[in-house]
Write an enzyme that holds these catalytic residues in place. Sequence first.
Site, PDB file in Angstrom:
ATOM      1  CG  ASP A   1      10.075   1.689  -9.497  1.00 31.37           C
ATOM      2  OD1 ASP A   1       9.817   2.222  -8.572  1.00 31.37           O
ATOM      3  OD2 ASP A   1       9.489   2.735 -10.064  1.00 31.37           O
TER       4      ASP A   1
ATOM      5  CE  LYS B   1       2.225   9.839 -15.606  1.00 30.17           C
ATOM      6  NZ  LYS B   1       2.357   8.731 -14.643  1.00 30.17           N
TER       7      LYS B   1
ATOM      8  CB  SER C   1      13.243   4.169 -12.116  1.00 32.48           C
ATOM      9  OG  SER C   1      12.378   3.937 -10.759  1.00 32.48           O
TER      10      SER C   1
ATOM     11  CD  GLU D   1       3.540   3.679  -6.042  1.00 33.73           C
ATOM     12  OE1 GLU D   1       3.839   4.979  -5.916  1.00 33.73           O
ATOM     13  OE2 GLU D   1       2.962   4.036  -7.663  1.00 33.73           O
TER      14      GLU D   1
HETATM   15  N1  PSU Z   1       4.593   6.966 -11.838  1.00 30.13           N
HETATM   16  C1  PSU Z   1       3.599   7.682 -12.140  1.00 30.13           C
HETATM   17  N2  PSU Z   1       2.783   8.235 -10.716  1.00 30.13           N
HETATM   18  C2  PSU Z   1       3.520   7.625  -9.259  1.00 30.13           C
HETATM   19  C3  PSU Z   1       5.171   7.037 -10.300  1.00 30.13           C
HETATM   20  C4  PSU Z   1       5.217   6.942 -11.295  1.00 30.13           C
HETATM   21  O1  PSU Z   1       2.695   7.408 -13.051  1.00 30.13           O
HETATM   22  O2  PSU Z   1       3.372   8.020  -8.457  1.00 30.13           O
HETATM   23  C5  PSU Z   1       6.354   7.035  -8.514  1.00 30.13           C
HETATM   24  C6  PSU Z   1       6.293   5.518  -8.133  1.00 30.13           C
HETATM   25  O3  PSU Z   1       5.809   5.586  -6.852  1.00 30.13           O
HETATM   26  C7  PSU Z   1       7.112   5.430  -8.877  1.00 30.13           C
HETATM   27  C8  PSU Z   1       7.700   6.441  -9.178  1.00 30.13           C
HETATM   28  O4  PSU Z   1       8.028   3.992  -8.577  1.00 30.13           O
HETATM   29  O5  PSU Z   1       7.392   7.114  -8.948  1.00 30.13           O
HETATM   30  C9  PSU Z   1       9.223   6.152  -9.135  1.00 30.13           C
HETATM   31  O6  PSU Z   1      10.165   7.312  -9.218  1.00 30.13           O
HETATM   32  P1  PSU Z   1      11.222   7.318 -10.370  1.00 30.13           P
HETATM   33  O7  PSU Z   1      11.736   7.873 -11.444  1.00 30.13           O
HETATM   34  O8  PSU Z   1      11.958   8.648  -9.144  1.00 30.13           O
HETATM   35  O9  PSU Z   1      12.443   6.382  -9.823  1.00 30.13           O
HETATM   36 MN    MN Z   2      15.247   8.496 -10.273  1.00 28.55          MN
END
Ligand code: PSU
Ligand code: MN
Length: 331
Positions: A168, A185, A166, A50
């Site tokens: 994800d 995390k 997320s 990514e």
């Molecule tokens: N967690 C990490 N480092 C990151 C991310 C998450 O330790 O860089 C990034 C990844 O690209 C992940 C995104 O897909 O944050 C998730 O963001 P959100 O919580 O806004 O969905």
């Molecule tokens: Mn979000």
Amino acid sequence: MSSSALSRLSNIQGHLHPLDSNSKVGEGLVKLSPEVSQALSCGHAVVALESTIISHGMPYPQNLETAKEVEAIVRENGAVPATVAILDGKPCIGLSMEELERLATLGTRAQKTARRDIAYVVATRGNGATTVSATVYFASMVGISVFVTGGIGGVHRHGENTMDISSDLTELGRTPVAVISAGVKSILDIPRTLEYLETQGVCVATYKTNEFPAFFTETSGCKATCRVDSPEECARLIDANMKLKLGTGILIAVPIPKEHSASGNLIESAIQSALREARDKNITGSAETPFLLARVNEITGGASLASNIALVKNNSLVGARIAVALAQLRE
Ligand code: PSU
Ligand code: MN
């Protein structure tokens, strides 16, 4: 797009093995680097990477150094790296050194691009750094089955009220790609994240451990239901998932190597202060994760960044070996 490319894409939507077709994948729609294109057409091991981790996850210049080192580790272990980003509106799968440098120096001026943002970034000819959800989408489109990152997004703490979950997780629920990460995390709600993945039908496997790891630390207090102990076992799991056409992803959680694991207490107190600050400053939505990552790094005086870099490199090594084992299995 040619009709053969279209049929390839519709095959992929139907979760057929994408290499079943001889057409050029996603022709005109995405740009494959010559190296990635060549590797995919001959069934060689490829690992998707990514780019939000480069633009928003780490500061310059550590982001560029890490991105280059990660690609080198993947190559040394027999696979071809395919870093994904949208440059001038074109989704690119496999970046040149210049493109990697451009992205790293753009930093947060590149748009953090999750699945929901892809069409907008393409339509406005923008520069997008893809998150796990967007990268997994593109990987699957071109037939890459293994993806490596540091950590994935999840259910945020208090997500039961904010509904900040997320994409994800939903992407893993609908795309058959194996994501290698160091778990989730503890800026997130780990038990709820695992519950949500179960609802989405995602197989969560832990690598050489029984406990789901918490990114900076090897343990989270959550037990895994499925354990794998070698790249070959991972490859068989991915292959079975693909052959059964489950259509869902797999999360392979690799604990941070012991010697790099940060002090749990140090990280936890930094996370607590960062979460308080985010609440006070009303930082929400897609800005929250980058804010928390940056603040935890500042508060820990760079200790969290060092751990982050170490675990990403370790994941790349494991991911490359899994991709190689998978390519051998498919021969
Ligand atoms: N967690 C990490 N480092 C990151 C991310 C998450 O330790 O860089 C990034 C990844 O690209 C992940 C995104 O897909 O944050 C998730 O963001 P959100 O919580 O806004 O969905
Ligand atoms: Mn979000």
